[in-house]
Scaffold this active site. Structure first.
Site, PDB file in Angstrom:
ATOM      1  N   SER A 246       0.847  -1.182   0.000  1.00 45.65           N
ATOM      2  CA  SER A 246       0.000   0.000   0.000  1.00 45.65           C
ATOM      3  C   SER A 246       0.882   1.231   0.000  1.00 45.65           C
ATOM      4  O   SER A 246       1.887   1.283   0.721  1.00 45.65           O
ATOM      5  CB  SER A 246      -0.906   0.003   1.234  1.00 45.65           C
ATOM      6  OG  SER A 246      -1.730   1.159   1.245  1.00 45.65           O
TER       7      SER A 246
ATOM      8  N   HIS B 197      -2.507   7.295  -4.650  1.00 40.45           N
ATOM      9  CA  HIS B 197      -2.619   6.164  -3.728  1.00 40.45           C
ATOM     10  C   HIS B 197      -2.752   4.893  -4.549  1.00 40.45           C
ATOM     11  O   HIS B 197      -3.378   4.900  -5.620  1.00 40.45           O
ATOM     12  CB  HIS B 197      -3.850   6.335  -2.835  1.00 40.45           C
ATOM     13  CG  HIS B 197      -4.364   5.042  -2.267  1.00 40.45           C
ATOM     14  ND1 HIS B 197      -5.444   4.369  -2.811  1.00 40.45           N
ATOM     15  CD2 HIS B 197      -3.938   4.298  -1.225  1.00 40.45           C
ATOM     16  CE1 HIS B 197      -5.661   3.271  -2.111  1.00 40.45           C
ATOM     17  NE2 HIS B 197      -4.770   3.197  -1.149  1.00 40.45           N
TER      18      HIS B 197
ATOM     19  N   VAL C  23      -2.357  -3.205  -3.566  1.00 40.37           N
ATOM     20  CA  VAL C  23      -2.748  -4.527  -4.048  1.00 40.37           C
ATOM     21  C   VAL C  23      -2.576  -5.495  -2.886  1.00 40.37           C
ATOM     22  O   VAL C  23      -1.617  -5.389  -2.115  1.00 40.37           O
ATOM     23  CB  VAL C  23      -1.922  -4.984  -5.275  1.00 40.37           C
ATOM     24  CG1 VAL C  23      -2.358  -4.243  -6.530  1.00 40.37           C
ATOM     25  CG2 VAL C  23      -0.421  -4.780  -5.058  1.00 40.37           C
ATOM     26  N   ARG C  24      -3.485  -6.450  -2.762  1.00 40.14           N
ATOM     27  CA  ARG C  24      -3.479  -7.280  -1.561  1.00 40.14           C
ATOM     28  C   ARG C  24      -4.146  -8.635  -1.814  1.00 40.14           C
ATOM     29  O   ARG C  24      -4.948  -8.787  -2.742  1.00 40.14           O
ATOM     30  CB  ARG C  24      -4.203  -6.567  -0.420  1.00 40.14           C
ATOM     31  CG  ARG C  24      -5.642  -6.216  -0.748  1.00 40.14           C
ATOM     32  CD  ARG C  24      -6.269  -5.315   0.302  1.00 40.14           C
ATOM     33  NE  ARG C  24      -7.664  -5.004  -0.030  1.00 40.14           N
ATOM     34  CZ  ARG C  24      -8.037  -3.987  -0.797  1.00 40.14           C
ATOM     35  NH1 ARG C  24      -7.120  -3.162  -1.278  1.00 40.14           N
ATOM     36  NH2 ARG C  24      -9.312  -3.784  -1.063  1.00 40.14           N
TER      37      ARG C  24
ATOM     38  N   HIS D 274      -6.581   7.441 -16.470  1.00 44.02           N
ATOM     39  CA  HIS D 274      -7.656   6.484 -16.696  1.00 44.02           C
ATOM     40  C   HIS D 274      -7.395   5.592 -17.910  1.00 44.02           C
ATOM     41  O   HIS D 274      -7.783   4.409 -17.902  1.00 44.02           O
ATOM     42  CB  HIS D 274      -8.986   7.215 -16.843  1.00 44.02           C
ATOM     43  CG  HIS D 274      -9.613   7.537 -15.519  1.00 44.02           C
ATOM     44  ND1 HIS D 274     -10.436   6.669 -14.856  1.00 44.02           N
ATOM     45  CD2 HIS D 274      -9.495   8.639 -14.721  1.00 44.02           C
ATOM     46  CE1 HIS D 274     -10.826   7.209 -13.714  1.00 44.02           C
ATOM     47  NE2 HIS D 274     -10.275   8.414 -13.605  1.00 44.02           N
TER      48      HIS D 274
ATOM     49  N   GLY E 185      -4.904  -4.990  15.150  1.00 41.71           N
ATOM     50  CA  GLY E 185      -3.713  -4.807  15.980  1.00 41.71           C
ATOM     51  C   GLY E 185      -2.456  -4.557  15.187  1.00 41.71           C
ATOM     52  O   GLY E 185      -1.361  -4.908  15.623  1.00 41.71           O
ATOM     53  N   GLY E 186      -2.596  -3.935  14.032  1.00 43.03           N
ATOM     54  CA  GLY E 186      -1.428  -3.640  13.198  1.00 43.03           C
ATOM     55  C   GLY E 186      -0.577  -2.526  13.775  1.00 43.03           C
ATOM     56  O   GLY E 186      -0.898  -1.919  14.808  1.00 43.03           O
TER      57      GLY E 186
END
Length: 301
Positions: free
Chosen positions: A93, A107, A110-111, A146, A259-260
């Protein structure tokens, strides 16, 4: 590779972080500071931050790979059937806040999420996208952004870009102001279409196209002269960015609820920002044009 290959995804994400940091560092002339960390509940990551650069006032590119015994509420809001499952999540991120008000904030992320429980098949999905937040709008920049996004999605079907573009317009919307955060781009979540190989390829296409989308805009705008008026408007509009990230952003909520590491989660916030009561742009001004010509969602391609 029909099954979830977590190791392949992790290799890609670490390489993507390296590539993006190197390109942005080259553009800025300054290096990112790396901070490796461990999460007490399981996992960790490496945060890279560049502050007070010639181009980038503050930028962060974060890799995280965390796991735990139960998904937090933000991850199960749309999938309540997954509540109570253990999880593994990894991603890259980034948020870039340039110094020059004519260079937009960008911004991207990818995850991959995997949710598991004994005796059941793992449930997995990819998510991510990128969006552009200009302070002073330029049509050629929005069109380039775009079109690059459209071209990245094209191999996966003509319907993908319009769907992800609309999803982005809907997601990056400040409901309490009835206002878009910027000119949009791509957003997708819960993506597992076509099996793992196809979904992973789409995630890579989005991640790989970010620099192609952003750097040409940076190079066009970085030498534009600006004054105190433009700087103050930039700081005012950064307030909208803060409002969205702290009120609506799923990634921020997931990180805090799971809890990061707070410093890494909040690296997306700009270094300076201002709020002014009931401020309105002068009619016909460049600042007003942002609201009338760029923030309302439109077809840019």
């Amino acid at each position: 590779m029909s099954e979830v290959d977590i190791h392949a995804v992790k290799r890609y994400l670490l390489e993507l972080q390296d590539r993006i940091c190197q390109s942005l560092s080259d553009a800025d002339g300054s290096a990112f500071h790396e901070d490796s960390w461990e999460r007490p509940g399981g996992g960790g990551g490496r945060t890279r931050v560049l502050e007070e650069g010639g181009l980038i006032e503050k930028g962060g590119v974060n890799f995280s790979h965390v796991h735990g015994s139960g998904l937090p509420p933000s991850a199960t809001a749309n999938r309540p059937e997954l509540a109570g499952r253990s999880f593994e999540a990894m991603g890259v991120s980034l948020v870039i806040h340039p110094r020059n008000p004519y260079v937009p904030t960008s911004h991207a992320n990818v995850r991959l999420f995997v949710a598991e429980k004994p005796g059941a098949e793992p449930v997995w999905w990819f998510g991510g996208g990128y969006d552009l937040t200009p302070y002073y709008g330029f049509e050629e920049d929005a069109v380039h952004w775009h079109r690059t996004a459209r071209d990245a999605c094209a191999p996966f079907g003509a319907e993908v870009y319009p769907r992800f573009k609309q999803w982005c317009d809907d997601y990056f919307h400040l409901k309490h102001r009835d206002e878009a955060r910027g000119v949009g781009g791509l957003f997708f979540d819960d993506y597992h279409e076509g099996g793992f190989d196809n979904a992973f390829a789409l995630m890579r296409a989005v991640g790989d196209s970010y620099l192609e989308a952003y750097l040409p805009i940076v190079q066009r705008r970085r030498e534009m002269e600006y004054g105190e008026r433009e700087r103050q408007f930039q700081l005012y509009r950064r307030g909208r960015y803060v409002e969205f990230n702290l009120v609506y952003d799923r990634g921020t909520l997931f990180g805090l609820q799971s809890g990061g590491r707070t410093e890494s989660i909040l690296m997306s916030l700009p270094p300076l920002v201002r709020w002014q009561y009931d401020w309105q742009p002068e009619p016909g001004s460049a600042e007003a044009k942002l609201y009338t010509d760029f923030l309302p969602p439109r077809d840019w391609v």
